[in-house]
Design a protein around this motif. Structure first.
Motif, PDB file in Angstrom:
ATOM      1  N   LEU A   1      38.652  40.379  29.217  1.00  0.00           N
ATOM      2  CA  LEU A   1      38.285  39.410  28.194  1.00  0.00           C
ATOM      3  C   LEU A   1      37.731  38.160  28.860  1.00  0.00           C
ATOM      4  O   LEU A   1      38.355  37.580  29.743  1.00  0.00           O
ATOM      5  CB  LEU A   1      39.498  39.053  27.328  1.00  0.00           C
ATOM      6  CG  LEU A   1      39.244  38.078  26.176  1.00  0.00           C
ATOM      7  CD1 LEU A   1      38.259  38.698  25.175  1.00  0.00           C
ATOM      8  CD2 LEU A   1      40.546  37.718  25.477  1.00  0.00           C
ATOM      9  N   ARG A   2      36.524  37.803  28.443  1.00  0.00           N
ATOM     10  CA  ARG A   2      35.835  36.612  28.947  1.00  0.00           C
ATOM     11  C   ARG A   2      35.686  36.627  30.473  1.00  0.00           C
ATOM     12  O   ARG A   2      35.890  35.623  31.138  1.00  0.00           O
ATOM     13  CB  ARG A   2      36.553  35.356  28.480  1.00  0.00           C
ATOM     14  CG  ARG A   2      36.580  35.193  26.955  1.00  0.00           C
ATOM     15  CD  ARG A   2      37.158  33.851  26.530  1.00  0.00           C
ATOM     16  NE  ARG A   2      37.158  33.713  25.089  1.00  0.00           N
ATOM     17  CZ  ARG A   2      38.133  34.132  24.292  1.00  0.00           C
ATOM     18  NH1 ARG A   2      39.202  34.698  24.835  1.00  0.00           N
ATOM     19  NH2 ARG A   2      38.062  34.000  22.995  1.00  0.00           N
ATOM     20  N   LYS A   3      35.334  37.774  30.993  1.00  0.00           N
ATOM     21  CA  LYS A   3      35.061  37.908  32.422  1.00  0.00           C
ATOM     22  C   LYS A   3      33.560  37.977  32.645  1.00  0.00           C
ATOM     23  O   LYS A   3      32.788  38.343  31.756  1.00  0.00           O
ATOM     24  CB  LYS A   3      35.717  39.175  32.987  1.00  0.00           C
ATOM     25  CG  LYS A   3      37.222  39.256  32.814  1.00  0.00           C
ATOM     26  CD  LYS A   3      37.937  38.226  33.653  1.00  0.00           C
ATOM     27  CE  LYS A   3      39.458  38.397  33.516  1.00  0.00           C
ATOM     28  NZ  LYS A   3      40.193  37.358  34.261  1.00  0.00           N
ATOM     29  N   LYS A   4      33.149  37.649  33.851  1.00  0.00           N
ATOM     30  CA  LYS A   4      31.753  37.831  34.246  1.00  0.00           C
ATOM     31  C   LYS A   4      31.694  39.118  35.070  1.00  0.00           C
ATOM     32  O   LYS A   4      32.254  39.186  36.175  1.00  0.00           O
ATOM     33  CB  LYS A   4      31.251  36.638  35.053  1.00  0.00           C
ATOM     34  CG  LYS A   4      31.234  35.332  34.276  1.00  0.00           C
ATOM     35  CD  LYS A   4      30.412  34.259  34.978  1.00  0.00           C
ATOM     36  CE  LYS A   4      28.930  34.603  34.944  1.00  0.00           C
ATOM     37  NZ  LYS A   4      28.094  33.494  35.501  1.00  0.00           N
ATOM     38  N   LEU A   5      31.050  40.140  34.513  1.00  0.00           N
ATOM     39  CA  LEU A   5      31.074  41.463  35.107  1.00  0.00           C
ATOM     40  C   LEU A   5      29.663  41.959  35.416  1.00  0.00           C
ATOM     41  O   LEU A   5      28.720  41.709  34.666  1.00  0.00           O
ATOM     42  CB  LEU A   5      31.726  42.466  34.143  1.00  0.00           C
ATOM     43  CG  LEU A   5      33.060  42.063  33.503  1.00  0.00           C
ATOM     44  CD1 LEU A   5      33.474  43.099  32.480  1.00  0.00           C
ATOM     45  CD2 LEU A   5      34.127  41.932  34.561  1.00  0.00           C
ATOM     46  N   ALA A   6      29.540  42.691  36.511  1.00  0.00           N
ATOM     47  CA  ALA A   6      28.289  43.361  36.843  1.00  0.00           C
ATOM     48  C   ALA A   6      28.525  44.860  36.796  1.00  0.00           C
ATOM     49  O   ALA A   6      29.408  45.375  37.492  1.00  0.00           O
ATOM     50  CB  ALA A   6      27.803  42.940  38.224  1.00  0.00           C
ATOM     51  N   VAL A   7      27.747  45.554  35.963  1.00  0.00           N
ATOM     52  CA  VAL A   7      27.837  47.006  35.870  1.00  0.00           C
ATOM     53  C   VAL A   7      26.669  47.594  36.656  1.00  0.00           C
ATOM     54  O   VAL A   7      25.502  47.383  36.302  1.00  0.00           O
ATOM     55  CB  VAL A   7      27.788  47.482  34.408  1.00  0.00           C
ATOM     56  CG1 VAL A   7      27.822  49.011  34.347  1.00  0.00           C
ATOM     57  CG2 VAL A   7      28.967  46.892  33.621  1.00  0.00           C
TER      58      VAL A   7
END
Length: 325
Positions: free
Chosen positions: A4-10
């Motif tokens: 939740l409310r993370k900065k993620l790179a897929v």
């Protein structure tokens, strides 16, 4: 770590990354997608940005921008973002692991048993036979390389075609089941997923068909057999695993799990002919064939199913007569 409310790179939008990125964005995260292989249509990348707020790039992005990375197990470990993330001590989750975390947050799956089938061979046939058997008492949704199907009392109907068996496709399978109206009174009691190179850690029952022949992944820096062990190493406590008795690497890994471990042996997979004494245990379930005298083909043989040393049933195999026309 929460989602939740993370900065993620897929990483890798080609092999199941798109449904993962969409779902993570829907959960309230700031998501970027990296088209590692440069194969995704620019129009689709534009749609992901405009419709879902997913920033897309065909080039590697600075790892410092993200809380964690999501990458498939088959991605080259020398890919620049992975190297940078390891050097910076950033968390890297596999596509399998992130799909497992997402599934655990889905309230619609509450009360539904999940079965995952992985291995080199016999995944589709194993999953399909299990769906047929379970459907005699339960409502089953089956996702394999053949497509997404509802099974009821031995009969099946198609929900959707065209899905792969990447872990990300499981998210699409669940979504398409909902869209098809498989709820609430038609909610499946079992979801069976054929899945490539591992498991998500959410299965109530995991099946490993075979680990051979083995092959290299991640630009030959890793083995597929090691990746498939995720099914075992990430198995949740209280779940059950059914493992090919000839897959010694898997049986060794199973010594560390809190899941119940069962084994099987059959005459059709070369891996099953491993020396049982080397594995230290007798298989829980065995399929055997006995050829009738003077018969060289399968036709005329007897098939026996043995559970813990006791015959459960046997039957004669025969070839269907050929017809002209």
């Amino acid at each position: 770590m929460g989602l939740l409310r993370k900065k993620l790179a897929v990483l890798d939008l080609t092999h199941g990354g798109i449904p993962i990125a969409k779902k993570l964005a829907a959960l309230g995260n700031d998501v970027s997608g990296v088209d590692v292989y440069g194969t995704v249509d620019p129009a689709l990348l534009g749609e992901l940005e405009e419709k879902y707020g997913i920033r897309c790039s065909k080039a590697p992005l600075p790892v410092s921008e993200f809380d964690l990375l999501v990458a498939p197990v088959h991605l080259d470990s020398a890919y620049s973002m992975l190297e940078e993330a390891r050097a910076a001590g950033k968390t890297i989750l596999s596509h399998h692991e992130i799909v497992g975390k997402i599934l655990k947050k889905n309230p619609w799956l509450s009360g539904t048993k999940i079965v995952e089938v992985t291995g080199v061979k016999a995944k589709t046939s194993t999953a399909s036979l299990l769906a047929d058997m379970l459907s005699r008492r339960f409502k089953v949704v089956l996702h394999t390389s053949r497509g997404l199907e509802v099974w009821d009392n031995g009969f099946h109907s198609s929900i959707y075609r065209g899905l792969s068996i990447t872990p990300g496709s499981i998210l699409t399978a669940v979504e398409k089941s909902l869209e098809a109206g498989v709820e609430p009174d038609l909610k499946p009691e079992f979801f069976i997923f054929e899945i490539s190179i591992g498991g998500t850690g959410t299965a109530d029952f995991g099946i490993l068909t075979t680990l051979s022949p083995d092959y290299g992944i991640a630009n030959n820096t890793a083995l597929a057999s090691d990746a498939k062990l995720q099914l075992i190493l990430n198995a949740k406590p209280g779940s059950a695993l059914l493992i090919n008795s000839g897959a010694e690497k898997a049986l060794e890994a199973a010594k560390k799990t809190q899941a119940e471990v069962l084994t099987f042996k059959d005459p059709f997979l070369a891996e099953a002919h491993a020396n049982i004494s080397e594995t230290g245990r007798t298989p829980d379930f065995v399929l055997e064939t006995e050829k009738a005298s003077g018969i060289s083909e399968v036709s005329g043989s007897t098939l026996r199913f043995i559970s813990r040393g006791q015959d459960c049933f046997c039957c004669s195999l025969c070839r269907s007569p050929r017809t002209r026309g």
